[in-house]
Design an enzyme around this catalytic site. Sequence first.
Site, PDB file in Angstrom:
ATOM      1  N   LEU A 151      24.993  42.698 -38.642  1.00 37.49           N
ATOM      2  CA  LEU A 151      24.768  42.915 -39.605  1.00 37.49           C
ATOM      3  C   LEU A 151      25.583  43.855 -39.731  1.00 37.49           C
ATOM      4  O   LEU A 151      25.690  44.834 -40.545  1.00 37.49           O
ATOM      5  CB  LEU A 151      23.480  43.534 -40.394  1.00 37.49           C
ATOM      6  CG  LEU A 151      23.497  43.082 -42.028  1.00 37.49           C
ATOM      7  CD1 LEU A 151      23.235  41.485 -42.577  1.00 37.49           C
ATOM      8  CD2 LEU A 151      22.278  43.611 -42.846  1.00 37.49           C
ATOM      9  N   ILE A 154      30.339  41.962 -41.755  1.00 39.00           N
ATOM     10  CA  ILE A 154      31.427  40.106 -41.020  1.00 39.00           C
ATOM     11  C   ILE A 154      29.755  39.285 -41.783  1.00 39.00           C
ATOM     12  O   ILE A 154      28.732  38.599 -42.693  1.00 39.00           O
ATOM     13  CB  ILE A 154      31.879  39.710 -39.535  1.00 39.00           C
ATOM     14  CG1 ILE A 154      32.902  39.459 -39.981  1.00 39.00           C
ATOM     15  CG2 ILE A 154      31.543  38.756 -39.841  1.00 39.00           C
ATOM     16  CD1 ILE A 154      34.254  39.757 -38.480  1.00 39.00           C
ATOM     17  N   ARG A 231      31.850  36.207 -30.741  1.00 40.05           N
ATOM     18  CA  ARG A 231      31.695  35.674 -29.674  1.00 40.05           C
ATOM     19  C   ARG A 231      30.957  34.945 -27.981  1.00 40.05           C
ATOM     20  O   ARG A 231      30.047  35.039 -28.638  1.00 40.05           O
ATOM     21  CB  ARG A 231      32.325  36.734 -28.361  1.00 40.05           C
ATOM     22  CG  ARG A 231      33.582  37.977 -29.232  1.00 40.05           C
ATOM     23  CD  ARG A 231      34.730  37.309 -28.460  1.00 40.05           C
ATOM     24  NE  ARG A 231      36.078  38.089 -29.518  1.00 40.05           N
ATOM     25  CZ  ARG A 231      37.086  37.738 -29.985  1.00 40.05           C
ATOM     26  NH1 ARG A 231      35.851  37.051 -31.183  1.00 40.05           N
ATOM     27  NH2 ARG A 231      37.458  38.549 -30.508  1.00 40.05           N
ATOM     28  N   GLU A 260      36.898  30.093 -23.733  1.00 41.43           N
ATOM     29  CA  GLU A 260      37.915  28.786 -23.902  1.00 41.43           C
ATOM     30  C   GLU A 260      39.132  29.192 -23.951  1.00 41.43           C
ATOM     31  O   GLU A 260      39.614  30.194 -23.382  1.00 41.43           O
ATOM     32  CB  GLU A 260      37.382  29.285 -25.715  1.00 41.43           C
ATOM     33  CG  GLU A 260      38.199  31.018 -26.343  1.00 41.43           C
ATOM     34  CD  GLU A 260      37.514  31.041 -27.231  1.00 41.43           C
ATOM     35  OE1 GLU A 260      38.202  31.967 -28.340  1.00 41.43           O
ATOM     36  OE2 GLU A 260      36.106  31.104 -27.422  1.00 41.43           O
ATOM     37  N   HIS A 278      38.039  28.426 -32.616  1.00 40.83           N
ATOM     38  CA  HIS A 278      37.697  29.486 -32.391  1.00 40.83           C
ATOM     39  C   HIS A 278      38.678  29.643 -33.695  1.00 40.83           C
ATOM     40  O   HIS A 278      40.189  30.864 -33.597  1.00 40.83           O
ATOM     41  CB  HIS A 278      38.039  30.634 -31.432  1.00 40.83           C
ATOM     42  CG  HIS A 278      38.281  31.988 -31.097  1.00 40.83           C
ATOM     43  ND1 HIS A 278      37.685  32.522 -30.492  1.00 40.83           N
ATOM     44  CD2 HIS A 278      38.241  33.007 -32.312  1.00 40.83           C
ATOM     45  CE1 HIS A 278      37.641  33.718 -30.262  1.00 40.83           C
ATOM     46  NE2 HIS A 278      37.848  34.186 -32.025  1.00 40.83           N
TER      47      HIS A 278
END
Length: 315
Positions: A151, A154, A231, A260, A278
């Site tokens: 928390l 974002i 992530r 990725e 992403h």
Amino acid sequence: MRPEILVLVPIYAPTLAALERDYAVHKLWTARDPDALVKEVSGSVRAAITSGSSGMSSGLIEALPRLEIIACLGTPHGTVDLALASARGAIVTNTPDSITEDVADLAMGLIVAVMRRIAEADRFVRAGRWLSGLLPPGSGLGGKTCGILGLGAIGRAIAKRAEAFGMSVCYHGPRRKEEVAYAYHPDLASLARESDCLVVACPATPETRSLVDTRILDALGPEGYLINIARGPIVDEQALIAALREKRIAGAGLDVFWDEPRVPAELAAMEQVVLAPHIGSTTREIREERGAKLLANLRAHFSGQPVLNPVGKAG
């Protein structure tokens, strides 16, 4: 003569155009033989341009003896060896910006998309399957619980959006946030059990690597959804694939992945999974802000002024 720079990765087109106007640009990502290009320009390149996520390898830093500045779009979180850059006399800069609202928007979009089956519905209509029957129902958001792992700024922005959709919010993190009224779960499995939708919004650290594993996914349960905009390595990807395949969770919305841009074929084949490449911070506004700051850092450096956004300093 214009300073020579090496651009390591594809970047926002208007920023690249501005670089090509003011500098002699070498594009490493388009080179047929990148090693040969580095050898060819090693004696003349004075700046390297990269992204915070891609960074710059130590070997490449050492291969450019005249390197003065490594300018990153975004922030290099462990992707540039700052000590080595400093030892080689190179300044590292970043482009500090606020991605909070844009990432939270995407998180909420993924929640809606996966719970209401929007991406699946789009494929259903395009394939002409509506003519043969109805798409099975999705899950409404109102009255559901959105659990947030992390928390921070974002996470709080996601919570605000979830509340606007009629969801209740609870969270897990290393400590209770006394300034918020959301229910705190000191145990992540407890948060997952309480959640209809679990959103991963915490930083990637050694402590959070594979934090969302089989135990947490089983606690989320067969009617629960996982959203990851943080992530990839925070979620045990193989455990997630197994949980989705075996219907031990209902679905997932993923903007980040373990390796990725390589996305497991199993995830790509699953109807109940919404995938994004992403793009949490991929908005024109952020790209323009980052580009302007990168260009300003370069202008300051090559005019003999202090850079605006240093991450590491030479000397």
